[in-house]
Design a protein around this motif. Sequence first.
Motif, PDB file in Angstrom:
ATOM      1  N   VAL A 100       3.548  14.021  -4.957  1.00  0.00           N
ATOM      2  CA  VAL A 100       3.304  13.293  -3.709  1.00  0.00           C
ATOM      3  C   VAL A 100       1.814  13.022  -3.538  1.00  0.00           C
ATOM      4  O   VAL A 100       1.394  11.903  -3.205  1.00  0.00           O
ATOM      5  N   HIS A 101       0.995  14.030  -3.775  1.00  0.00           N
ATOM      6  CA  HIS A 101      -0.456  13.846  -3.658  1.00  0.00           C
ATOM      7  C   HIS A 101      -0.977  12.882  -4.726  1.00  0.00           C
ATOM      8  O   HIS A 101      -1.852  12.047  -4.443  1.00  0.00           O
ATOM      9  N   ALA A 102      -0.439  12.993  -5.927  1.00  0.00           N
ATOM     10  CA  ALA A 102      -0.880  12.105  -7.006  1.00  0.00           C
ATOM     11  C   ALA A 102      -0.527  10.658  -6.680  1.00  0.00           C
ATOM     12  O   ALA A 102      -1.341   9.745  -6.874  1.00  0.00           O
ATOM     13  N   ALA A 103       0.686  10.441  -6.178  1.00  0.00           N
ATOM     14  CA  ALA A 103       1.107   9.088  -5.824  1.00  0.00           C
ATOM     15  C   ALA A 103       0.221   8.516  -4.720  1.00  0.00           C
ATOM     16  O   ALA A 103      -0.153   7.338  -4.749  1.00  0.00           O
ATOM     17  N   ALA A 104      -0.126   9.349  -3.731  1.00  0.00           N
ATOM     18  CA  ALA A 104      -1.002   8.897  -2.640  1.00  0.00           C
ATOM     19  C   ALA A 104      -2.366   8.475  -3.167  1.00  0.00           C
ATOM     20  O   ALA A 104      -3.021   7.604  -2.583  1.00  0.00           O
ATOM     21  N   GLU A 115       0.817  -1.216   0.000  1.00  0.00           N
ATOM     22  CA  GLU A 115       0.000   0.000   0.000  1.00  0.00           C
ATOM     23  C   GLU A 115       0.850   1.264   0.000  1.00  0.00           C
ATOM     24  O   GLU A 115       0.339   2.367  -0.250  1.00  0.00           O
ATOM     25  N   VAL A 116       2.144   1.151   0.270  1.00  0.00           N
ATOM     26  CA  VAL A 116       3.040   2.312   0.290  1.00  0.00           C
ATOM     27  C   VAL A 116       3.469   2.639  -1.140  1.00  0.00           C
ATOM     28  O   VAL A 116       3.904   1.760  -1.891  1.00  0.00           O
ATOM     29  N   ARG A 117       3.356   3.898  -1.539  1.00  0.00           N
ATOM     30  CA  ARG A 117       3.727   4.321  -2.887  1.00  0.00           C
ATOM     31  C   ARG A 117       5.143   4.898  -2.876  1.00  0.00           C
ATOM     32  O   ARG A 117       5.473   5.717  -2.009  1.00  0.00           O
TER      33      ARG A 117
END
Length: 217
Positions: A116-120, A76-78
Amino acid sequence: MTVRVLLVDDQALFREALATLLAVHEGVEVVGEAGDGDEALRKAAELVPDVVLMDLRMPVLDGIGATRRLRVEQPEVRVIALTTFDDDQDVFAALRAGAVGYLLKDVSSARLVEAVHAAARGESVLQPSVAAKVVARFAQLPDTDAEARPQPLVVPLSDRELGVLRLLADGRSNREIAAELFLAEGTVKNHVTNVLAKLGARDRTQAALRARALGLL
């Protein structure tokens, strides 16, 4: 939502500068830092970040190895690769290992926060130069709509000839093939002649045997 970020880089000064930069942006929280891939795995297990900004070339365990293990241990970690290098070897190794993004360290702060937001959210984020490499590599892949295996013949059989060959191999006569394919019997005879010639076969039986040996049936 606030995205929890783990910074992984073997240069302490760069980590500190990056943490300071991200701290001024709302919606991003730096929860920890690590100086190599092995430490990154321990910190990720302890802190459970949403996103890891991962350098690639580090001692003990490099970013590729750490990314590969994170994908298994904490899927679950990107991971976003954040590095100085964009050569093909690093780019495709990182993406194959499971990174969802690849950015260079000269990226703007606004772009980094956006990434960062996109990856999340589960999206992929690529530096333009990296995206160009991915597109170029994709263009080199074989066409999945084409035949899975090219015909091993100097002159390939047409789709119609392949259809005639399959019925011929089932022992159908020219008249039966004509009725099955809604063709004139003379047209079928011409197709059979072409099939025999392309396969280098002297008769229908040999054509069927050779076609099976070549994987055409």
